[in-house]
Write a protein that holds these residues in place. Sequence first.
Motif, PDB file in Angstrom:
ATOM      1  N   GLU A 102       0.845  -1.224   0.130  1.00 53.00           N
ATOM      2  CA  GLU A 102       0.036  -0.052  -0.044  1.00 53.00           C
ATOM      3  C   GLU A 102       1.104   1.240  -0.008  1.00 53.00           C
ATOM      4  N   PRO A 103       0.665   2.236  -0.984  1.00 54.66           N
ATOM      5  CA  PRO A 103      -0.571   2.336  -1.837  1.00 54.66           C
ATOM      6  C   PRO A 103      -0.103   1.287  -3.175  1.00 54.66           C
ATOM      7  N   VAL A 104      -1.377   0.881  -3.615  1.00 52.25           N
ATOM      8  CA  VAL A 104      -1.166  -0.049  -4.908  1.00 52.25           C
ATOM      9  C   VAL A 104      -1.171   1.022  -6.014  1.00 52.25           C
ATOM     10  N   ARG A 105       0.024   0.827  -6.672  1.00 51.87           N
ATOM     11  CA  ARG A 105       0.106   1.625  -7.857  1.00 51.87           C
ATOM     12  C   ARG A 105      -0.170   0.865  -9.129  1.00 51.87           C
ATOM     13  N   ASP A 106      -1.090   1.242  -9.812  1.00 45.02           N
ATOM     14  CA  ASP A 106      -1.381   0.347 -11.224  1.00 45.02           C
ATOM     15  C   ASP A 106      -0.545   0.617 -12.438  1.00 45.02           C
ATOM     16  N   GLN A 107       0.447   1.192 -12.528  1.00 41.13           N
ATOM     17  CA  GLN A 107       1.190   1.806 -13.546  1.00 41.13           C
ATOM     18  C   GLN A 107       2.072   0.474 -13.883  1.00 41.13           C
ATOM     19  N   PHE A 108       1.868  -0.396 -14.602  1.00 45.32           N
ATOM     20  CA  PHE A 108       2.729  -1.633 -15.210  1.00 45.32           C
ATOM     21  C   PHE A 108       4.067  -1.064 -15.884  1.00 45.32           C
ATOM     22  N   SER A 109       5.275  -1.920 -15.379  1.00 42.71           N
ATOM     23  CA  SER A 109       6.252  -1.374 -16.343  1.00 42.71           C
ATOM     24  C   SER A 109       5.909  -1.594 -17.949  1.00 42.71           C
ATOM     25  N   ALA A 110       6.880  -1.156 -18.568  1.00 45.62           N
ATOM     26  CA  ALA A 110       6.639  -1.231 -20.163  1.00 45.62           C
ATOM     27  C   ALA A 110       6.663  -2.622 -20.558  1.00 45.62           C
ATOM     28  N   TYR A 111       7.429  -3.541 -20.112  1.00 45.96           N
ATOM     29  CA  TYR A 111       7.407  -4.864 -20.518  1.00 45.96           C
ATOM     30  C   TYR A 111       6.553  -5.757 -19.766  1.00 45.96           C
TER      31      TYR A 111
END
Length: 306
Positions: free
Chosen positions: A215-224
């Motif tokens: 926490e916090p959960v960040r929803d931005q995935f890495s590019a790959y």
Amino acid sequence: MAEFGSLGEGETQGRLLVVEAEEIEANNILQLIRAADVVIEGFPDQEHGNTAGFELPDDASEQASIFKNIFQTTGFFERFSFKRERPVAVAMAVNAWPDRRIVYAIHKLSRCYETEAITPWSAHPRFGQIFEKHSDEFSDHVRSSIAINLAFSAIEEMKLQVKSSREKPRWLDNKYTWNPTVLMDLKSRLDRVGINPERTFDWIVRGDETEIPIEPVRDQFSAYSDGKIVRDVQFSLPDAIHACSYLRNFVTAHAFGKSTQRLGPYEVYNVQQVARFLILSICGLFNVWTRDLMEQMALQLKCDES
């Protein structure tokens, strides 16, 4: 030296590191270089060489006798170690030596890798999930916790942890919006030691969603990331440092709870990688290798001659 085998293509004779200092200081220097080796490799040393120096007399004839009758003998000679990036380790030790806190940070992270580590290449996204994410063995939970505590303690030695309190909370709301005062304090400390606070960091998340949610959960995935097997998340550097403290504060540092059994090699790896990046950066050696140092030295020699 023929009895030790001929040189292979591209190989050169090794060099003996000689430190002129009192025994305790010399051993501290050599042990720091060895710890720096581990930090640079991001994996524990598989070669068990000497952990202390070998005293050399001042008399030249006695030195020659030691070289011939001890150093160059089978059994002792094999205890010398070769590391391609050893010059970088020496540079790290030189840069860290004036600051005892950085010295301790290097030693702590080195011991962390010796406690638990996965090979850096195994975290590459092309391999997906190699390791089991969790273990049912209690001793594994303890080992992983010790490793995380050591890595985070290295971050604390550098004074690069998030500083917050009940009076000065980390978040402004339940949506985990950074408190600007707390965030600016961390960014300014990063900036003062030459680290770009706007840098991003890939937090390794693999396999099914059974890991401890940070926490916090960040929803931005890495590019790959593929969103399935490779679910690596892109954190800001402050978020990555916070994630390390979250694991330490709520999972590993105190009496164990239900979350502890969900620890695994990827949590350990992530905290190690954050600490490793900070140490390399604070020593001015992130993404610097032996060839870079050799080029710098050649350029310096050329400038000195002109």
